[in-house]
Design a protein around this motif. Structure first.
Motif, PDB file in Angstrom:
ATOM      1  N   LYS A   7      69.849 -70.126 -27.346  1.00  0.00           N
ATOM      2  CA  LYS A   7      68.963 -71.173 -26.859  1.00  0.00           C
ATOM      3  C   LYS A   7      68.835 -71.093 -25.341  1.00  0.00           C
ATOM      4  CE  LYS A   7      68.243 -76.171 -26.833  1.00  0.00           C
ATOM      5  NZ  LYS A   7      68.789 -77.496 -27.234  1.00  0.00           N
ATOM      6  N   GLY A   8      67.620 -71.019 -24.860  1.00  0.00           N
ATOM      7  CA  GLY A   8      67.353 -70.981 -23.430  1.00  0.00           C
ATOM      8  C   GLY A   8      67.407 -69.604 -22.803  1.00  0.00           C
ATOM      9  N   LEU A   9      67.836 -68.592 -23.573  1.00  0.00           N
ATOM     10  CA  LEU A   9      68.005 -67.243 -23.035  1.00  0.00           C
ATOM     11  C   LEU A   9      66.912 -66.307 -23.557  1.00  0.00           C
ATOM     12  CD1 LEU A   9      69.636 -65.112 -21.456  1.00  0.00           C
ATOM     13  CD2 LEU A   9      71.018 -64.790 -23.536  1.00  0.00           C
ATOM     14  N   THR A  10      66.243 -65.617 -22.645  1.00  0.00           N
ATOM     15  CA  THR A  10      65.233 -64.613 -22.998  1.00  0.00           C
ATOM     16  C   THR A  10      65.535 -63.326 -22.246  1.00  0.00           C
ATOM     17  OG1 THR A  10      63.523 -66.309 -23.322  1.00  0.00           O
ATOM     18  CG2 THR A  10      62.778 -64.043 -23.034  1.00  0.00           C
ATOM     19  N   LEU A  11      65.607 -62.227 -22.989  1.00  0.00           N
ATOM     20  CA  LEU A  11      65.801 -60.905 -22.406  1.00  0.00           C
ATOM     21  C   LEU A  11      64.552 -60.089 -22.671  1.00  0.00           C
ATOM     22  CD1 LEU A  11      69.413 -60.212 -23.759  1.00  0.00           C
ATOM     23  CD2 LEU A  11      68.787 -61.230 -21.565  1.00  0.00           C
ATOM     24  N   SER A  12      64.025 -59.425 -21.647  1.00  0.00           N
ATOM     25  CA  SER A  12      62.793 -58.659 -21.817  1.00  0.00           C
ATOM     26  C   SER A  12      62.884 -57.304 -21.134  1.00  0.00           C
ATOM     27  CB  SER A  12      61.589 -59.430 -21.254  1.00  0.00           C
ATOM     28  OG  SER A  12      61.735 -59.666 -19.876  1.00  0.00           O
ATOM     29  N   VAL A  13      62.225 -56.331 -21.746  1.00  0.00           N
ATOM     30  CA  VAL A  13      62.140 -54.979 -21.202  1.00  0.00           C
ATOM     31  C   VAL A  13      60.677 -54.556 -21.246  1.00  0.00           C
ATOM     32  CG1 VAL A  13      62.855 -52.574 -21.416  1.00  0.00           C
ATOM     33  CG2 VAL A  13      64.464 -54.414 -22.012  1.00  0.00           C
ATOM     34  N   ASP A  14      60.163 -54.072 -20.125  1.00  0.00           N
ATOM     35  CA  ASP A  14      58.780 -53.604 -20.055  1.00  0.00           C
ATOM     36  C   ASP A  14      58.763 -52.198 -19.470  1.00  0.00           C
ATOM     37  OD1 ASP A  14      56.811 -56.150 -20.434  1.00  0.00           O
ATOM     38  OD2 ASP A  14      58.668 -56.768 -19.458  1.00  0.00           O
ATOM     39  N   TYR A  15      57.901 -51.379 -20.057  1.00  0.00           N
ATOM     40  CA  TYR A  15      57.694 -50.031 -19.521  1.00  0.00           C
ATOM     41  C   TYR A  15      56.207 -49.835 -19.315  1.00  0.00           C
ATOM     42  CZ  TYR A  15      57.951 -44.976 -18.903  1.00  0.00           C
ATOM     43  OH  TYR A  15      57.858 -43.702 -18.389  1.00  0.00           O
ATOM     44  N   LEU A  16      55.825 -49.526 -18.078  1.00  0.00           N
ATOM     45  CA  LEU A  16      54.424 -49.400 -17.703  1.00  0.00           C
ATOM     46  C   LEU A  16      54.152 -48.000 -17.169  1.00  0.00           C
ATOM     47  CD1 LEU A  16      55.664 -52.337 -16.418  1.00  0.00           C
ATOM     48  CD2 LEU A  16      53.215 -52.769 -16.248  1.00  0.00           C
ATOM     49  N   LEU A  17      52.995 -47.461 -17.491  1.00  0.00           N
ATOM     50  CA  LEU A  17      52.520 -46.182 -16.968  1.00  0.00           C
ATOM     51  C   LEU A  17      51.295 -46.436 -16.103  1.00  0.00           C
ATOM     52  CD1 LEU A  17      52.778 -44.282 -20.349  1.00  0.00           C
ATOM     53  CD2 LEU A  17      54.224 -43.833 -18.372  1.00  0.00           C
ATOM     54  N   PHE A  18      51.165 -45.676 -15.014  1.00  0.00           N
ATOM     55  CA  PHE A  18      50.078 -45.892 -14.075  1.00  0.00           C
ATOM     56  C   PHE A  18      49.327 -44.597 -13.793  1.00  0.00           C
ATOM     57  CE2 PHE A  18      53.531 -48.860 -12.916  1.00  0.00           C
ATOM     58  CZ  PHE A  18      52.880 -50.072 -13.126  1.00  0.00           C
ATOM     59  N   TRP A  19      48.017 -44.651 -13.942  1.00  0.00           N
ATOM     60  CA  TRP A  19      47.111 -43.599 -13.493  1.00  0.00           C
ATOM     61  C   TRP A  19      46.076 -44.217 -12.564  1.00  0.00           C
ATOM     62  CZ3 TRP A  19      49.209 -43.451 -18.355  1.00  0.00           C
ATOM     63  CH2 TRP A  19      49.701 -42.221 -18.814  1.00  0.00           C
ATOM     64  N   LEU A  20      45.520 -43.423 -11.678  1.00  0.00           N
ATOM     65  CA  LEU A  20      44.361 -43.865 -10.918  1.00  0.00           C
ATOM     66  C   LEU A  20      43.143 -43.814 -11.833  1.00  0.00           C
ATOM     67  CD1 LEU A  20      44.760 -42.018  -7.484  1.00  0.00           C
ATOM     68  CD2 LEU A  20      45.601 -44.286  -8.148  1.00  0.00           C
ATOM     69  N   ALA A  21      42.323 -44.847 -11.783  1.00  0.00           N
ATOM     70  CA  ALA A  21      41.081 -44.822 -12.550  1.00  0.00           C
ATOM     71  C   ALA A  21      40.153 -43.731 -12.029  1.00  0.00           C
ATOM     72  CB  ALA A  21      40.398 -46.182 -12.487  1.00  0.00           C
ATOM     73  N   ASP A  22      40.229 -43.459 -10.726  1.00  0.00           N
ATOM     74  CA  ASP A  22      39.408 -42.412 -10.115  1.00  0.00           C
ATOM     75  C   ASP A  22      40.198 -41.794  -8.961  1.00  0.00           C
ATOM     76  OD1 ASP A  22      37.353 -40.931  -8.644  1.00  0.00           O
ATOM     77  OD2 ASP A  22      35.926 -42.041  -9.887  1.00  0.00           O
ATOM     78  N   THR A  23      40.444 -40.500  -9.001  1.00  0.00           N
ATOM     79  CA  THR A  23      41.242 -39.849  -7.959  1.00  0.00           C
ATOM     80  C   THR A  23      40.512 -39.756  -6.624  1.00  0.00           C
ATOM     81  OG1 THR A  23      40.477 -37.681  -8.733  1.00  0.00           O
ATOM     82  CG2 THR A  23      42.593 -38.484  -9.584  1.00  0.00           C
ATOM     83  N   SER A  24      39.205 -40.026  -6.609  1.00  0.00           N
ATOM     84  CA  SER A  24      38.471 -40.038  -5.347  1.00  0.00           C
ATOM     85  C   SER A  24      38.712 -41.325  -4.559  1.00  0.00           C
ATOM     86  CB  SER A  24      36.969 -39.874  -5.604  1.00  0.00           C
ATOM     87  OG  SER A  24      36.693 -38.609  -6.149  1.00  0.00           O
ATOM     88  N   ASP A  25      39.403 -42.280  -5.199  1.00  0.00           N
ATOM     89  CA  ASP A  25      39.751 -43.532  -4.536  1.00  0.00           C
ATOM     90  C   ASP A  25      41.246 -43.539  -4.220  1.00  0.00           C
ATOM     91  OD1 ASP A  25      39.525 -46.049  -3.477  1.00  0.00           O
ATOM     92  OD2 ASP A  25      38.720 -46.995  -5.280  1.00  0.00           O
ATOM     93  N   SER A  26      41.697 -44.593  -3.548  1.00  0.00           N
ATOM     94  CA  SER A  26      43.070 -44.671  -3.063  1.00  0.00           C
ATOM     95  C   SER A  26      44.028 -45.243  -4.109  1.00  0.00           C
ATOM     96  CB  SER A  26      43.127 -45.541  -1.806  1.00  0.00           C
ATOM     97  OG  SER A  26      42.331 -44.997  -0.768  1.00  0.00           O
ATOM     98  N   PHE A  27      45.309 -45.145  -3.806  1.00  0.00           N
ATOM     99  CA  PHE A  27      46.383 -45.786  -4.553  1.00  0.00           C
ATOM    100  C   PHE A  27      46.686 -47.099  -3.842  1.00  0.00           C
ATOM    101  CE2 PHE A  27      51.256 -45.573  -5.339  1.00  0.00           C
ATOM    102  CZ  PHE A  27      51.154 -46.545  -6.323  1.00  0.00           C
ATOM    103  N   TYR A  28      46.340 -48.231  -4.502  1.00  0.00           N
ATOM    104  CA  TYR A  28      46.419 -49.533  -3.856  1.00  0.00           C
ATOM    105  C   TYR A  28      47.740 -50.238  -4.158  1.00  0.00           C
ATOM    106  CZ  TYR A  28      41.411 -49.149  -2.955  1.00  0.00           C
ATOM    107  OH  TYR A  28      40.178 -48.739  -2.511  1.00  0.00           O
TER     108      TYR A  28
END
Length: 492
Positions: A391-412
């Motif tokens: 009760k009251g305890l939440t454990l979470s794990v997230d794994y995210l992958l990142f690509w640029l939508a367009d390599t002609s633009d910057s990494f923000y």
């Protein structure tokens, strides 16, 4: 800035969505549809707390029923290693100091008075302190200022129109485009006027105009008078059973005086007119059994001035999450798949600007809890897993992958200007794979007033970062980044 007449077809998705929501919400426009009466509260249901201090005062004297007095104390310690201090120095192996450990303290005290159901006054002060922050000045520091002060008129039970005017927080939907940025030590508020028409308890439409407040330590915080943010936002639960359906049209109009609106170098973005329209769908709790989902899409048009050149804005973003909870299994595990996309600019030298503008979104946790990535030039799938073992305890794990939508633009980064220098910039010759992030967070609510959090994140650099950083020999190549935090919150 010159005026452009946009084609009607560009506006039609937003206007059609708003009209459709209004049609669904107004009683009598849908044959055979009436608003269901609110269920009577269970006789043995525990009353909802008004807060520790309010509960105590109201027990002492009924005169305090019209008052709302309380606040919050929050403490957080963050340790950042190799990222998160200066964006252009992120993930660099040597030659730069991009490590930081900081102690953050925040206090909020508020007092509200509601003598009648149709009249409310509310004032909230906020103090934000940062210790040992290597950033100078610290963006987390703003010792005691006015966070909210508003007047609210109207009671939707008596008349459908209500008005809220003054300094206030504004949140809509999941806060991807309009939110309070509460993870920040200073948060976000607006000097605004919000007019709401309520068709029912679950269907409404807002019209608002506002100016964002700029935190500035040692000075009374002012809003940027050259950065006007206005919009229409409609919501209903009648259009699709079990789903909250929303549509919006938002306008951000910024003049060339904005960057220095408060003081030299203190203000907002450069000159631009950004118009954002979109739709959001989110499942209501328990309406689809073990399943839950949320989808949001937004398009943008207008114009933006960059390097003294006015360019036409045409951008869009799509986000979505689908989750499944094993309700009959110990700890009720939930697994979810998500995806976030925001367009990038394919050609920085033409007359178009295709990079999505995230407006005033609350970015923390959507694109990784390390806050290294934002909703610009982004292509990001993710998988999430969480359990509630006690009760009251939440454990979470997230794994995210990142690509640029367009390599002609910057990494923000999460906010602010694009990463540039130390090899960063527009590098279309490199791979679009930026990297991945693993986040582990534990949250424990001791009671309704007290919560404790512990979190860790690690960013694994991908080929894009390795190539960008590695192109400068003094950097010594790329390295991963780590982040650790401990947070305690007490509400009273």
């Amino acid at each position: 800035m010159k005026t452009r007449h946009q084609p009607l077809k560009t506006l039609s998705p937003a206007l059609a969505g708003l009209l459709l929501l209004s049609h669904a919400a107004i009683p009598g426009l849908q044959a055979g549809t009436t608003a269901a009466p609110a269920p009577a509260p269970a006789a043995d249901k525990k009353p909802v707390s008004a807060g520790l201090l309010n509960d105590a005062l109201r027990l002492q004297n009924p005169a305090f029923d019209a008052w709302d007095i309380g606040g919050q104390f929050r403490f957080r310690y963050e340790l950042k290693d190799d990222a998160g201090v200066v964006a252009s120095q992120d993930f660099i192996s040597r030659g730069v100091d991009n490590d930081n450990d900081v102690f953050l303290f925040r206090e909020k005290l508020h007092i509200g008075w509601q003598p009648e159901s149709w009249l409310k006054l509310y004032v909230e002060g906020r103090g934000s302190q940062a210790e040992s922050d290597d950033r100078d000045p610290s963006p987390e520091q703003d010792v005691w200022d006015l966070h909210q002060a508003y007047l609210q008129l109207g009671d939707p039970q008596l008349f459908p129109l209500t008005l809220k005017v003054g300094r206030q927080e504004m949140t809509y939907g999941d806060q991807r485009f309009v939110g309070i940025g509460d993870w920040s030590n200073t948060g976000r508020s607006f000097d605004a006027a919000v007019l709401r028409y309520s068709f029912s308890s679950t269907s409404w439409i807002d019209a608002f105009t506002s100016r964002v407040v700029i935190p500035r330590d040692d000075y009374f915080n002012e809003s940027n008078e050259y950065d006007q943010f206005s919009g229409l936002y409609a919501s209903t639960q009648s259009l699709w059973t079990g789903v909250e359906t929303q549509a919006f049209f938002l306008a951000r109009n910024v003049s060339g005086k904005s960057p220095n609106a408060i003081a030299p170098g203190i203000g907002g973005p450069t000159e631009r007119d950004v118009y954002t329209y979109g739709v959001r769908l989110k499942s209501l709790p328990d309406k689809f059994g073990p399943w839950d989902f949320a989808f949001e899409g937004a398009g943008q048009f207008g114009d933006i001035v960059t390097a003294g050149v006015e360019r036409d804005l045409q951008a869009f973003a799509l986000t979505g999450t689908v989750g499944y909870t094993l309700r009959d299994v110990w700890a009720k595990p939930r697994i979810a798949l998500g995806y976030d996309y925001a367009s990038g600019d394919s050609n920085g030298s033409d007359g178009d600007h295709d990079t999505f503008e995230p407006l005033f979104g609350t970015n923390h946790s959507f694109y990784g809890v390390m806050d290294l990535v934002g909703l610009r030039n982004l292509n990001s799938p993710r998988i999430s897993f969480s359990v509630k073992p006690a009760k009251g305890l939440t454990l979470s794990v997230d794994y995210l992958l990142f690509w640029l939508a367009d390599t002609s633009d910057s990494f923000y980064p999460e906010s602010g200007s694009a990463r540039s220098g130390n090899g960063y910039g527009k590098n279309p010759q490199y791979s679009s794979f930026v990297g991945s992030e693993l986040d582990i967070v534990a949250k424990y609510a001791f009671n309704s007033a007290t919560e404790f959090q512990l979190g860790y994140g690690h960013f694994f650099p991908g080929d894009y970062i390795k190539s960008s950083v590695g192109s400068v020999p003094r950097n010594g190549g790329a390295t991963g980044a780590d982040w650790l935090y401990v947070q305690a919150v007490f509400n009273f």
